[in-house]
Design a protein around this motif. Structure first.
Motif: not given
Length: 235
Positions: A33, A155, A158-159
Motif C-alpha cells: 500500500a 491496507k 488486507q492486500n
C-alpha cells in the motif's frame, strides 16, 4: 543420569512438535500500500547579520534591531512565537570581540516552523534585506503522518490476505489463519535544496509592476510505501 535422560526426552518431544508444525501447508505473500502527501510543516533557517551603513563602523545596524524585525514579522504573520527559536550565535563573547574590533559584526541563526510557505514573502518583506545573510529550507514533515502510516499498514495487510485468498482458492484449498506477519518500511522523505542569498531576495522582492514574487521552490511530496510479508496456513 536421570536428569540427562529427562532432558533428552524433552528435546525429542520438542523436535517432534516442531517437525509437525513444519509439515503444515503454508503460503507466503507480500501485500503493499502506498500514497503521496504534500508536506504541511516546513522548517526554515534564517540567518541575520549586522552590517555597516556605507562602510561606516559608527553607523551599524545592530542584531537586536534585525531580531526585533523578525519577531514582529512572525507575530504579524500569525505564526506562534514558540515556533521561532535561535539555532546558533556567531560569537557568544560579543562584548570582548567588539572591544578588540569595532567593525565586528554579530550574526544569529534562527529556526522557524511554518505551516504555510506563502507567508515566506511576508516575513522577508518585513526585515531589512541587507541584514539577511541567507534563508534556507531545512526540512519538512506531514502533521498526520502517524495516522497515515497506520492506515497504510492495515491496507497492506488486507492486500496480502486478498492476494493469498485468491491464490489458495485457485488450487481448490481454503485460507487458514496467519502464521507470521512482518512489515517492510519503504517510506521516503525527499529534502529540498533551496537557499537564497540577499541579492536573490532583493531581486525576488518586487517584480516590474512592484508586486511580490514567490520564490521558485520545487515542493516534492512525501512518498510512503509499506509492504507486509505474511504467511498463511493452507487448510
Amino acid at each position: 543420569m536421570k536428569k540427562l535422560l529427562t532432558l533428552a526426552i524433552v528435546a525429542l518431544f520438542s523436535f517432534n512438535a516442531l517437525a509437525q508444525a513444519d509439515l503444515r501447508k503454508k503460503i507466503s505473500v507480500n501485500g503493499t500500500a502506498e500514497t503521496e502527501v504534500t508536506p504541511d510543516i516546513i522548517y526554515l533557517s534564517i540567518s541575520l547579520k549586522e552590517y555597516l551603513k556605507d562602510g561606516n563602523s559608527k553607523k551599524k545596524v545592530e542584531i537586536n534591531e534585525l531580531e526585533t524585525q523578525l519577531f514582529n514579522a512572525v507575530q504579524k504573520a500569525g505564526i506562534p512565537s514558540e515556533n521561532l527559536m535561535i539555532n546558533n550565535l556567531s560569537s557568544y563573547n560579543t562584548i570582548a570581540e567588539k572591544k578588540k574590533n569595532p567593525d565586528f559584526l554579530v550574526s544569529k541563526q534562527y529556526r522557524l516552523k511554518v505551516t504555510d510557505l506563502n507567508k515566506w514573502n511576508q516575513l522577508m518583506a518585513a526585515i531589512d534585506p541587507k541584514g539577511i545573510a541567507y534563508t534556507n529550507i531545512e526540512s519538512f514533515d506531514y502533521s498526520k503522518i502517524e495516522a497515515l502510516k497506520k492506515e497504510l499498514k492495515i491496507k497492506a495487510l488486507q492486500n496480502a490476505k486478498e492476494k493469498a485468498q485468491y491464490l489458495v482458492e485457485a488450487i481448490g484449498s481454503q485460507l487458514g489463519a496467519p502464521l507470521d506477519i512482518q512489515e517492510i518500511n519503504n517510506e521516503s522523505f525527499p529534502q529540498m535544496n533551496y537557499r537564497s542569498s540577499p541579492m536573490m531576495m532583493k531581486s525576488m522582492a518586487e517584480d516590474s509592476s512592484g508586486g511580490m514574487v514567490s520564490p521558485d521552490i520545487d515542493f516534492k511530496k512525501i512518498k510512503l510505501n509499506y509492504q507486509m510479508n505474511t504467511v498463511f496456513e493452507i487448510k
